[in-house]
Design an enzyme around this catalytic site. Sequence first.
Site, PDB file in Angstrom:
ATOM      1  N   LYS A  45       2.016   4.362   7.499  1.00  0.00           N
ATOM      2  CA  LYS A  45       1.168   5.200   6.656  1.00  0.00           C
ATOM      3  C   LYS A  45       1.600   6.665   6.766  1.00  0.00           C
ATOM      4  O   LYS A  45       2.350   7.050   7.663  1.00  0.00           O
ATOM      5  CB  LYS A  45      -0.296   5.096   7.091  1.00  0.00           C
ATOM      6  CG  LYS A  45      -0.938   3.740   6.842  1.00  0.00           C
ATOM      7  CD  LYS A  45      -1.174   3.473   5.371  1.00  0.00           C
ATOM      8  CE  LYS A  45      -1.884   2.148   5.153  1.00  0.00           C
ATOM      9  NZ  LYS A  45      -1.040   1.005   5.508  1.00  0.00           N
ATOM     10  N   SER A  63       0.796  -1.220   0.000  1.00  0.00           N
ATOM     11  CA  SER A  63       0.000   0.000   0.000  1.00  0.00           C
ATOM     12  C   SER A  63       0.833   1.276   0.000  1.00  0.00           C
ATOM     13  O   SER A  63       0.283   2.364  -0.127  1.00  0.00           O
ATOM     14  CB  SER A  63      -0.951   0.027   1.203  1.00  0.00           C
ATOM     15  OG  SER A  63      -0.285   0.429   2.363  1.00  0.00           O
TER      16      SER A  63
END
Length: 215
Positions: free
Chosen positions: A174, A136
Amino acid sequence: MLTRKQHELLLYIDRRLNETGISPSFEEMKEALDLKSKSGVHRLISALVERGFIRRLPNRARALEVLKIPEADKGAAKAPVMPPRPANDDVLDIPLHGRIAAGTPIEALQGTDTLPVPAALLGPGEHYALEVAGDSMVELGILDGDYALIRKTDVARDGEIVVALVNEEEATLKTLRREGQMIRLDPANRLYDPQRYRPEQVRIQGRLAGLLRRY
């Protein structure tokens, strides 16, 4: 379309934020672009702000945030740049705490292994390493199997890549964003959606300081 100097300044600011977490000074920007005065830097920054590439963070001197970069430069500009290791460079063994998701959050395992890292790749502070699992964050050049070098800290600015512990049980790598009263954890892959949490659900455990990749 950006001018050549606007393009150079945007990539320079983005690279410095990734490397140090701090915006470069106007003097540093002037020297990096070989400009004759700081007024030229002011004009370039104003143009980048007007075109939506960067923004000034309120109530903070020298604070800039890169909002976007040209598509052709994304991989090169965002991926941490690792200098070659000199033959006589000191090597530090930092703790290797298992695997961390760059996709759906998984538990960040606490282990007893260590990872040898050239000292030149680490700045001040205490560091540890995590092996990246998932895809991701690929659009920022962070790939499955990479080793993320993390500087321990419990605070982070908007736009920084962090290790976020969610609900005291799952950790993920993230980009941190604050969205109103919520914390948003952004992936860097169009196939994944941002994750939103209440502030009390998220605890920062470190900020990305660099990457190691084995071939």
